[in-house]
Design a protein around this motif. Sequence first.
Motif, PDB file in Angstrom:
ATOM      1  N   SER A  67      -1.969   9.680   6.007  1.00 20.63           N
ATOM      2  CA  SER A  67      -2.978   9.275   6.971  1.00 20.63           C
ATOM      3  C   SER A  67      -2.462   8.087   7.764  1.00 20.63           C
ATOM      4  O   SER A  67      -2.266   7.000   7.207  1.00 20.63           O
TER       5      SER A  67
ATOM      6  N   ALA B   6      -4.949   5.270   7.689  1.00 20.56           N
ATOM      7  CA  ALA B   6      -4.848   4.420   6.498  1.00 20.56           C
ATOM      8  C   ALA B   6      -3.708   3.415   6.641  1.00 20.56           C
ATOM      9  O   ALA B   6      -3.819   2.262   6.208  1.00 20.56           O
ATOM     10  N   SER B   7      -2.615   3.836   7.261  1.00 23.78           N
ATOM     11  CA  SER B   7      -1.493   2.924   7.496  1.00 23.78           C
ATOM     12  C   SER B   7      -1.918   1.771   8.390  1.00 23.78           C
ATOM     13  O   SER B   7      -1.573   0.609   8.147  1.00 23.78           O
TER      14      SER B   7
ATOM     15  N   PHE C 168      -4.076  -0.674   6.551  1.00 21.83           N
ATOM     16  CA  PHE C 168      -3.271  -1.508   5.659  1.00 21.83           C
ATOM     17  C   PHE C 168      -2.585  -2.627   6.437  1.00 21.83           C
ATOM     18  O   PHE C 168      -2.576  -3.788   6.010  1.00 21.83           O
TER      19      PHE C 168
ATOM     20  N   TYR D 212      -7.622   5.541  -1.752  1.00 21.14           N
ATOM     21  CA  TYR D 212      -6.740   5.364  -0.589  1.00 21.14           C
ATOM     22  C   TYR D 212      -6.051   6.681  -0.228  1.00 21.14           C
ATOM     23  O   TYR D 212      -4.826   6.809  -0.318  1.00 21.14           O
TER      24      TYR D 212
ATOM     25  N   LEU E 163      -2.551   7.116   1.984  1.00 20.78           N
ATOM     26  CA  LEU E 163      -1.856   5.854   2.243  1.00 20.78           C
ATOM     27  C   LEU E 163      -0.478   5.874   1.591  1.00 20.78           C
ATOM     28  O   LEU E 163      -0.351   6.066   0.387  1.00 20.78           O
TER      29      LEU E 163
END
Length: 308
Positions: free
Chosen positions: A13, A16-17, A20, A120, A123
């Motif tokens: 994803s 998601a990166s 982060f 997560y 990720l």
Amino acid sequence: MPAASLTPAGPFSLAASIRFLEGFTPAAHDQDHDRVLRLAFPADDAHGVIGCALRQKEAAAGGPPAPVRAEFTVHPGPDATPAGAARAQIARIVSLDVDGSGFAAVGEHDPVVASLLAQYPGLRPVLFCSPYEAAAWAVIGHRVRMTQAAAVKARIARDHGRAVDVAGRRLHAFPTPEALRRLRDVPGLTDVKVARLHAIAEAALDGELDAGALRALPADEALRTLRRLPGIGPFSAELVLIRGAGHPDVFPVTESRLHRAMATEYGLDAAAAGDPAALAGIADGWRPFRSWVGLLLRARAQERGPAR
């Protein structure tokens, strides 16, 4: 503008990166809320500078992850960075150079990992753009607050790095090794740190910080090689190998913050948290994704904040 399609093997994803990176101080990443990951960085060849914009459509429910589209420009130094090399570096930065199709299987026999994967989804580690930049960060950040180090690194990029326009925004790449070794007085850095940055730049120009070569070595040998660099101790060497070269399967024996997070998740006492050998035994069950599980543990610990 060249473009590449990066097809994830296993869950991934980009959203998601990006989330982060928003919480990762060294990245100093500001989100535009348009689901585009913008990056500017020195190329692996130590001469060029790459600017890229990454996008990923939402996957259909229950379907495989959508490909990631990377649009990039290469700003050459003495020699142009080939498009294929730029594509490979971009894929490594977001860990799409690793087949992650077996990652979910790690959670089938470890409830802690299963809960992390559920919290997560998709990720993967988002790396420093190269082992060179990771090593430079380690030198800059030694014995100072992370926020202070991030401000110094950003100022070095702004004052001495190349400005690159990426998807409507102007970014400043960290200086290439050639530019870094010309720096003398750097506000916020001691003369010793400046000298160590020069040594890091020389090592990069000499090919000693090649990501592929470091990952091809047994991890212990790669860490010994990195520790020969001025200013790179055991903790920094692990950082460079895991977060710079992108080795997917290293357990950091020096990272006490990760060890405390493991103790919390696995219900261990303080003595166990201070026993890296015992924790490494637990981490053996995460193979061949020990670095990836470590990232998820850090992400959860960061969300929870300091223990009270």
